[in-house]
Design an enzyme around this catalytic site. Sequence first.
Site, PDB file in Angstrom:
ATOM      1  N   LEU A  62       1.097  -1.409   0.121  1.00 33.07           N
ATOM      2  CA  LEU A  62       0.064  -0.357   0.205  1.00 33.07           C
ATOM      3  C   LEU A  62       0.262   1.540   0.080  1.00 33.07           C
ATOM      4  O   LEU A  62       2.247   0.798   0.406  1.00 33.07           O
ATOM      5  CB  LEU A  62      -0.291   0.213   0.944  1.00 33.07           C
ATOM      6  CG  LEU A  62      -1.866  -1.010   1.450  1.00 33.07           C
ATOM      7  CD1 LEU A  62      -3.068  -0.638   2.577  1.00 33.07           C
ATOM      8  CD2 LEU A  62      -3.230  -1.111   0.268  1.00 33.07           C
ATOM      9  N   ASP A  63       0.310   2.212  -0.491  1.00 35.15           N
ATOM     10  CA  ASP A  63       1.298   4.190  -0.271  1.00 35.15           C
ATOM     11  C   ASP A  63       1.239   4.092   0.516  1.00 35.15           C
ATOM     12  O   ASP A  63       0.515   3.369   1.423  1.00 35.15           O
ATOM     13  CB  ASP A  63       0.440   4.466  -1.242  1.00 35.15           C
ATOM     14  CG  ASP A  63       0.823   4.091  -2.929  1.00 35.15           C
ATOM     15  OD1 ASP A  63       1.525   3.190  -3.702  1.00 35.15           O
ATOM     16  OD2 ASP A  63      -0.674   5.222  -3.483  1.00 35.15           O
ATOM     17  N   ARG A  64       2.424   4.617   0.837  1.00 36.59           N
ATOM     18  CA  ARG A  64       2.916   5.332   2.397  1.00 36.59           C
ATOM     19  C   ARG A  64       1.272   6.237   2.657  1.00 36.59           C
ATOM     20  O   ARG A  64       0.921   5.902   4.229  1.00 36.59           O
ATOM     21  CB  ARG A  64       3.631   6.636   2.759  1.00 36.59           C
ATOM     22  CG  ARG A  64       3.828   6.489   3.625  1.00 36.59           C
ATOM     23  CD  ARG A  64       4.706   8.494   3.594  1.00 36.59           C
ATOM     24  NE  ARG A  64       6.106   8.015   3.448  1.00 36.59           N
ATOM     25  CZ  ARG A  64       6.775   7.885   4.452  1.00 36.59           C
ATOM     26  NH1 ARG A  64       6.989   8.095   5.667  1.00 36.59           N
ATOM     27  NH2 ARG A  64       8.225   8.469   3.922  1.00 36.59           N
TER      28      ARG A  64
END
Length: 306
Positions: A146-148
């Site tokens: 998942l993106d940050r």
Amino acid sequence: MVKNDKKGKHPQRALNKPTETKLVVKEETELLVFLLKNIPNKSRNDVKVLLRDRHILLNEKPVTQFNYLLKPDQTVTIRWKKAPEEQKYKGLSIVFEDAHLIVIEKQEGVLSIATEKQKDNTAYSILSSHVKKQHPANRIFIVHRLDRETSGLMLFAKSERIQKLLQESWNDTIEERTYLAVTEGTVEKEEDTITSYLVESKALIMYSSQNPAIGQKAVTHYQVLRKNARYSLLKVNLETGRKNQIRVHAKDIKHPIVGDAKYGAKTNPINRLGLHAWVLAFTHPITKEKLRFETEVPFKFMKLFE
């Protein structure tokens, strides 16, 4: 002869009290309404405390939303004894773990895996320390990222074999991967499918092309759950899992995700990216059990639609 306790209650009755009660939903209704109707001698506040303290389960997963919409034939479980707490770390909580897998809920702001700039306090490093407490030789393997700034559910493997099994059979294994996205503006189409070929620029920004020769095919299905004059809440299902796919496709339909300046957003009303990995359902690669995990809708998301 059994004596009453000091408060005049019969101890044997306490022993006979069931540890949980199961109720079958007959008609579509909100969870709080259903509970008030089906739990005798409990006030509205009593029921809200049960919800808050995670005593109410739907399909064996705790639900805390009082306005959660129930469907016919679902089973609601009331667990009268407090369940053990999910194991929490700074930035994430473990929602499922067995000998092969770990499912976590990651908070926004936490990296999935280390970068050149940040090595520690990533989901990977936290879970690596977690499994090494069980045995120093234990390791953790990332299955997807998942993106940050995206919160929600992530799946990790406890061996390279399990990681490969999951990644090689991803499309067959994953039954549902649903996100919630808050976008800028009013999305006109109630539901739609977006298809393009994603390409990464030299500046590491993804963009859509209609040329299959230069990009990876990306397919995103969405449905509008709520909207007002300023924002829309979308339920998003991924058919493919490309880097920044939802963010790029939201930009493509001219409704970028709030807080996503990288892909064209002009507003940041919730001080975070408006993207959350809401539901993850898959077949366990070893036991073949059907597993489904659903998180709470982030409060900040819903606040925009009150």
